[in-house]
Write a protein that holds these residues in place. Structure first.
Motif, PDB file in Angstrom:
ATOM      1  N   MET A  96      -7.627 -16.330  23.780  1.00 26.51           N
ATOM      2  CA  MET A  96      -8.968 -16.300  24.347  1.00 26.51           C
ATOM      3  C   MET A  96      -9.678 -14.975  24.046  1.00 26.51           C
ATOM      4  O   MET A  96     -10.905 -14.910  24.017  1.00 26.51           O
ATOM      5  N   PHE A  97      -8.894 -13.940  23.808  1.00 24.92           N
ATOM      6  CA  PHE A  97      -9.460 -12.611  23.568  1.00 24.92           C
ATOM      7  C   PHE A  97      -9.347 -12.171  22.115  1.00 24.92           C
ATOM      8  O   PHE A  97     -10.055 -11.275  21.686  1.00 24.92           O
ATOM      9  N   LEU A  98      -8.446 -12.798  21.376  1.00 20.22           N
ATOM     10  CA  LEU A  98      -8.159 -12.344  20.015  1.00 20.22           C
ATOM     11  C   LEU A  98      -8.732 -13.251  18.928  1.00 20.22           C
ATOM     12  O   LEU A  98      -8.766 -12.871  17.770  1.00 20.22           O
TER      13      LEU A  98
ATOM     14  N   SER B 214       5.764  -9.406  13.566  1.00 22.72           N
ATOM     15  CA  SER B 214       5.531 -10.181  14.782  1.00 22.72           C
ATOM     16  C   SER B 214       5.384 -11.647  14.406  1.00 22.72           C
ATOM     17  O   SER B 214       5.299 -11.999  13.229  1.00 22.72           O
ATOM     18  N   THR B 215       5.338 -12.501  15.415  1.00 23.71           N
ATOM     19  CA  THR B 215       5.171 -13.930  15.168  1.00 23.71           C
ATOM     20  C   THR B 215       3.699 -14.330  15.094  1.00 23.71           C
ATOM     21  O   THR B 215       3.360 -15.495  15.257  1.00 23.71           O
ATOM     22  N   GLY B 216       2.832 -13.362  14.842  1.00 19.20           N
ATOM     23  CA  GLY B 216       1.424 -13.671  14.644  1.00 19.20           C
ATOM     24  C   GLY B 216       0.523 -12.753  15.454  1.00 19.20           C
ATOM     25  O   GLY B 216       0.944 -12.166  16.457  1.00 19.20           O
ATOM     26  N   ILE B 217      -0.708 -12.627  15.014  1.00 18.66           N
ATOM     27  CA  ILE B 217      -1.685 -11.808  15.729  1.00 18.66           C
ATOM     28  C   ILE B 217      -1.899 -12.381  17.128  1.00 18.66           C
ATOM     29  O   ILE B 217      -2.189 -13.561  17.290  1.00 18.66           O
ATOM     30  N   GLY B 218      -1.721 -11.550  18.131  1.00 20.45           N
ATOM     31  CA  GLY B 218      -1.888 -12.000  19.500  1.00 20.45           C
ATOM     32  C   GLY B 218      -0.639 -12.564  20.136  1.00 20.45           C
ATOM     33  O   GLY B 218      -0.650 -12.923  21.313  1.00 20.45           O
TER      34      GLY B 218
ATOM     35  N   ALA C 125     -10.972  -9.036  18.052  1.00 25.08           N
ATOM     36  CA  ALA C 125     -10.921 -10.481  17.835  1.00 25.08           C
ATOM     37  C   ALA C 125     -11.182 -10.793  16.368  1.00 25.08           C
ATOM     38  O   ALA C 125     -11.965 -10.110  15.703  1.00 25.08           O
ATOM     39  N   GLU C 126     -10.521 -11.824  15.870  1.00 26.08           N
ATOM     40  CA  GLU C 126     -10.698 -12.212  14.471  1.00 26.08           C
ATOM     41  C   GLU C 126     -11.273 -13.615  14.354  1.00 26.08           C
ATOM     42  O   GLU C 126     -11.167 -14.410  15.286  1.00 26.08           O
TER      43      GLU C 126
END
Length: 326
Positions: free
Chosen positions: A104-106, A160-164, A325-326
């Motif tokens: 919701m934020f990224l 990591s397992t992904g952005i966010g 955010a992207e």
């Protein structure tokens, strides 16, 4: 006469449709396959837990429950599909703090609202995070990792397992607390991350315990610190961050089951009751905890305030880490 016939035909069609609708409602639930969406690739810990629960649901409900992996966009693609699915009790999702919080934020356009578009079925628990490093990295503790990272800021790569994802934000929190800088390398799920770490193409990851447990137990990577208040019985030799002097960087990634928000309450109750009962079965608890997942089963009413608090917490972490955010 023509009008009368036409009118009678129309009334007949309406009556027929009403009878069909009533018949559909009267049919026992479930009467065909239920789909459980996992918004990540197959093979990761989220996928494994979902398949354990789906297998038991099939037995208890008398209908097949299939797991469908719909990965991409930090879990948003699969989650969005469930938000838009028919709210008929035949499509649910096994989500987490990324899909039902951080996105919701990224993500500028996740395509769904994590709170308004979903009805919680059951909170399952959380993945603890553990710092792991490739075997030839010359660090065996958290202080040594911090020292190495400070010598050349940004040189070390962390996966990591992904952005966010939980692994992303937990590491950002750690870097904020310790004043170090590493370069983020996101992956689409745990399986490719683990492969690259074992191959030595990334140096560090603050991964969920179940995604790397068997690998560091087998000596394919080294575990140097658990981001939890206490040690985990599955990895008793791994000291916590707190034991190593880092007292403000613990983080966990929760997981829970959701249905589309407009699913009828009787179906929500049926699904919720079934999943909660399954998560409390001794043999299921044993299988899941062996993966390194900490069970903390919550019913929908208990999970809602927990969800609200978690969303607020991770929003603050995102703001502190200045993640755009992207």
């Amino acid at each position: 006469m023509t009008f009368s016939i036409t009118r009678r035909m129309a009334l007949g069609l309406v009556a027929g449709a009403t009878l069909l609708s009533q018949a559909a409602i009267a049919q026992p639930y479930p009467n065909h396959v239920i789909k459980m969406v996992v918004p990540y690739p197959a093979g990761g810990p989220t996928d494994v837990i979902a398949r354990i629960v789906a297998e038991e649901m099939g037995k208890d409900l008398g209908q097949n429950v299939i797991v469908e992996n719909v990965a991409g966009a930090s879990g948003a693609i699969g989650t969005r599909a469930v938000a838009r699915a028919e709210p008929d009790g035949y499509t649910i999702v096994f989500g987490n703090n990324q899909t039902h919080g951080n996105n919701m934020f990224l993500l500028k356009e996740p395509g769904y609202d994590a709170v308004k578009d979903f009805a919680p079925l059951a909170g399952a628990g959380a993945f603890e995070h553990v710092f792991v490093v490739k075997n030839d990295l010359p660090v065996k503790s958290i202080p040594e990792l911090i020292e190495l990272a400070k010598k050349d800021p940004g040189r070390l790569n962390y996966g990591s397992t992904g952005i966010g994802s939980g692994s992303h934000l937990a590491t950002e929190l750690f870097m904020t607390r310790t004043g170090i800088k590493m370069t983020h390398v996101p992956f689409r799920g745990a399986a490719p991350l683990v492969t690259e770490l074992m191959a030595g193409r990334i140096e560090v990851s603050n991964s969920t315990l179940p995604s790397v447990l068997s690998q560091f137990q087998a000596g394919q990577m080294r575990a140097i610190g658990l981001a939890s208040p206490q040690r985990n019985p599955l990895a008793p030799d791994v000291p916590t961050l707190r034991e190593q002097g880092i007292t403000n960087a613990d983080a966990e990634s929760w997981a829970a089951f959701f249905a589309p928000v407009n699913t009828p309450k009787p179906l929500l109750d049926k699904l919720s009751g079934t999943i909660i009962a399954i998560l409390n079965k001794p043999h299921v608890k044993e299988r899941i905890t062996k993966l390194g997942f900490t069970l903390n089963v919550r019913d929908p009413e208990a999970f809602k305030p927990y969800l609200a608090k978690e969303i607020q917490t991770w929003a603050e972490i995102i703001k502190t880490a200045n993640i755009a955010a992207e």
